[in-house]
Design a protein around this motif. Structure first.
Motif, PDB file in Angstrom:
ATOM      1  N   ALA A 232       3.462  -8.304  -2.251  1.00  0.00           N
ATOM      2  CA  ALA A 232       4.547  -8.591  -1.306  1.00  0.00           C
ATOM      3  C   ALA A 232       5.448  -7.373  -1.147  1.00  0.00           C
ATOM      4  O   ALA A 232       5.863  -7.033  -0.036  1.00  0.00           O
ATOM      5  CB  ALA A 232       5.359  -9.789  -1.794  1.00  0.00           C
ATOM      6  N   SER A 233       5.749  -6.713  -2.259  1.00  0.00           N
ATOM      7  CA  SER A 233       6.574  -5.509  -2.216  1.00  0.00           C
ATOM      8  C   SER A 233       5.906  -4.419  -1.380  1.00  0.00           C
ATOM      9  O   SER A 233       6.548  -3.794  -0.526  1.00  0.00           O
ATOM     10  CB  SER A 233       6.827  -4.997  -3.639  1.00  0.00           C
ATOM     11  N   LEU A 234       4.612  -4.197  -1.620  1.00  0.00           N
ATOM     12  CA  LEU A 234       3.875  -3.188  -0.869  1.00  0.00           C
ATOM     13  C   LEU A 234       3.874  -3.503   0.622  1.00  0.00           C
ATOM     14  O   LEU A 234       4.137  -2.616   1.455  1.00  0.00           O
ATOM     15  CB  LEU A 234       2.439  -3.108  -1.391  1.00  0.00           C
ATOM     16  N   CYS A 235       3.615  -4.761   0.977  1.00  0.00           N
ATOM     17  CA  CYS A 235       3.572  -5.148   2.396  1.00  0.00           C
ATOM     18  C   CYS A 235       4.931  -4.978   3.061  1.00  0.00           C
ATOM     19  O   CYS A 235       5.029  -4.492   4.194  1.00  0.00           O
ATOM     20  CB  CYS A 235       3.104  -6.596   2.525  1.00  0.00           C
ATOM     21  N   TRP A 236       5.985  -5.356   2.354  1.00  0.00           N
ATOM     22  CA  TRP A 236       7.325  -5.273   2.938  1.00  0.00           C
ATOM     23  C   TRP A 236       7.739  -3.827   3.176  1.00  0.00           C
ATOM     24  O   TRP A 236       8.199  -3.471   4.266  1.00  0.00           O
ATOM     25  CB  TRP A 236       8.332  -5.968   2.038  1.00  0.00           C
ATOM     26  N   PHE A 237       7.586  -2.982   2.159  1.00  0.00           N
ATOM     27  CA  PHE A 237       8.011  -1.590   2.325  1.00  0.00           C
ATOM     28  C   PHE A 237       7.128  -0.838   3.321  1.00  0.00           C
ATOM     29  O   PHE A 237       7.613   0.031   4.050  1.00  0.00           O
ATOM     30  CB  PHE A 237       8.025  -0.883   0.969  1.00  0.00           C
ATOM     31  N   ALA A 238       5.836  -1.166   3.361  1.00  0.00           N
ATOM     32  CA  ALA A 238       4.960  -0.549   4.348  1.00  0.00           C
ATOM     33  C   ALA A 238       5.371  -0.970   5.759  1.00  0.00           C
ATOM     34  O   ALA A 238       5.386  -0.148   6.688  1.00  0.00           O
ATOM     35  CB  ALA A 238       3.505  -0.944   4.075  1.00  0.00           C
ATOM     36  N   ALA A 239       5.729  -2.244   5.918  1.00  0.00           N
ATOM     37  CA  ALA A 239       6.169  -2.720   7.231  1.00  0.00           C
ATOM     38  C   ALA A 239       7.466  -2.040   7.646  1.00  0.00           C
ATOM     39  O   ALA A 239       7.640  -1.648   8.806  1.00  0.00           O
ATOM     40  CB  ALA A 239       6.347  -4.236   7.201  1.00  0.00           C
ATOM     41  N   LEU A 240       8.398  -1.893   6.683  1.00  0.00           N
ATOM     42  CA  LEU A 240       9.664  -1.232   6.990  1.00  0.00           C
ATOM     43  C   LEU A 240       9.459   0.229   7.357  1.00  0.00           C
ATOM     44  O   LEU A 240      10.026   0.730   8.339  1.00  0.00           O
ATOM     45  CB  LEU A 240      10.601  -1.306   5.782  1.00  0.00           C
ATOM     46  N   GLY A 241       8.665   0.934   6.546  1.00  0.00           N
ATOM     47  CA  GLY A 241       8.496   2.367   6.754  1.00  0.00           C
ATOM     48  C   GLY A 241       7.662   2.701   7.982  1.00  0.00           C
ATOM     49  O   GLY A 241       8.086   3.480   8.846  1.00  0.00           O
ATOM     50  N   PHE A 242       6.479   2.093   8.070  1.00  0.00           N
ATOM     51  CA  PHE A 242       5.557   2.455   9.152  1.00  0.00           C
ATOM     52  C   PHE A 242       5.802   1.664  10.427  1.00  0.00           C
ATOM     53  O   PHE A 242       5.343   2.064  11.504  1.00  0.00           O
ATOM     54  CB  PHE A 242       4.113   2.272   8.678  1.00  0.00           C
ATOM     55  N   GLY A 243       6.514   0.552  10.317  1.00  0.00           N
ATOM     56  CA  GLY A 243       6.844  -0.212  11.518  1.00  0.00           C
ATOM     57  C   GLY A 243       8.295  -0.048  11.915  1.00  0.00           C
ATOM     58  O   GLY A 243       8.829  -0.856  12.665  1.00  0.00           O
ATOM     59  N   ALA A 244       8.920   1.002  11.416  1.00  0.00           N
ATOM     60  CA  ALA A 244      10.354   1.192  11.629  1.00  0.00           C
ATOM     61  C   ALA A 244      10.734   1.267  13.097  1.00  0.00           C
ATOM     62  O   ALA A 244      11.761   0.731  13.506  1.00  0.00           O
ATOM     63  CB  ALA A 244      10.816   2.464  10.908  1.00  0.00           C
ATOM     64  N   ARG A 245       9.926   1.939  13.890  1.00  0.00           N
ATOM     65  CA  ARG A 245      10.262   2.088  15.309  1.00  0.00           C
ATOM     66  C   ARG A 245      10.365   0.735  15.998  1.00  0.00           C
ATOM     67  O   ARG A 245      11.182   0.540  16.890  1.00  0.00           O
ATOM     68  CB  ARG A 245       9.189   2.936  16.001  1.00  0.00           C
ATOM     69  N   LEU A 246       9.524  -0.200  15.578  1.00  0.00           N
ATOM     70  CA  LEU A 246       9.541  -1.537  16.173  1.00  0.00           C
ATOM     71  C   LEU A 246      10.555  -2.447  15.490  1.00  0.00           C
ATOM     72  O   LEU A 246      11.312  -3.164  16.142  1.00  0.00           O
ATOM     73  CB  LEU A 246       8.144  -2.166  16.081  1.00  0.00           C
TER      74      LEU A 246
END
Length: 205
Positions: free
Chosen positions: A158-172
């Motif tokens: 869950a931690s990996l998915c959340w931080f990956a979503a925040l970092g790599f999906g930041a523009r959206l």
């Protein structure tokens, strides 16, 4: 659903509920993503740090339970009380919002070394991180018995998915997470999850 999958899913949901909150670490990861500055390194540090702390919690609380069986009840009661408090605070933010979203403004992109040091400081010098990962997730994992490590893996994922979503999906994500209404919805979900888990822990102790 098998007991193993159920334990992993419970770990994922519990970990996500504790990680998703307005805070300096989340704002920093989102800001780095918007700048496209050392995103992979920052996401990796956050996810690996959480995984290490979760493992410490699962292993440490698990060892305590093995050494002292009576610790199950004590950990369950204290952990449940903390979760209930977390849930009540999240519910209070829903009913009485502060009016702020996740602020991502900041200066120009800095050096990779500065990003790494800042990320490490926000992760390892934050006392709330230890409470969330080591104690709360550790106590929830202990309640799973032999499946506590499966629970821990779910929480780390869950931690990996959340931080990956925040970092790599930041523009959206940035445009939505800057809105207070979005955090009211997230806080409502967190409140329901935390109160439910807290009641289960206290009732089962």
């Amino acid at each position: 659903m098998s007991s193993t999958l159920a334990a992993a899913a419970a770990g994922f949901g519990s970990g996500l509920s504790l990680i998703v909150a307005i805070g300096a670490q989340n704002a920093f990861v989102l800001r780095q993503g918007i700048r496209r500055d050392a995103v992979l390194v920052v996401v990796g540090i956050c996810a690996l740090s959480d995984a290490a702390l979760i493992a410490l919690g699962v292993g440490g609380v698990g060892a305590l339970v093995v050494a002292w069986p009576g610790a199950v009840r004590a950990v369950g009661l204290v952990g449940g009380a903390f979760l209930l408090c977390y849930g009540v605070l999240a519910a209070r933010r829903v009913l009485r919002p502060g009016g702020g979203g996740l602020r991502t403004e900041g200066g120009a992109a800095g050096s990779r070394r500065r990003a790494v040091l800042t990320c490490l400081a926000m992760t390892w010098l934050n006392p709330h991180v230890y409470l969330d990962t080591v104690f709360l997730l550790g106590s929830l994992a202990a309640d799973r018995g032999d499946l506590r490590w499966t629970f821990g893996i779910g929480a780390a994922l869950a931690s990996l998915c959340w931080f990956a979503a925040l970092g790599f999906g930041a523009r959206l994500l940035g445009r939505y997470l800057a809105r207070p209404a979005a955090w009211r919805v997230l806080d409502a979900l967190v409140a329901l999850t935390m109160i439910g888990l807290g009641v289960m822990l206290v009732a089962g102790s």
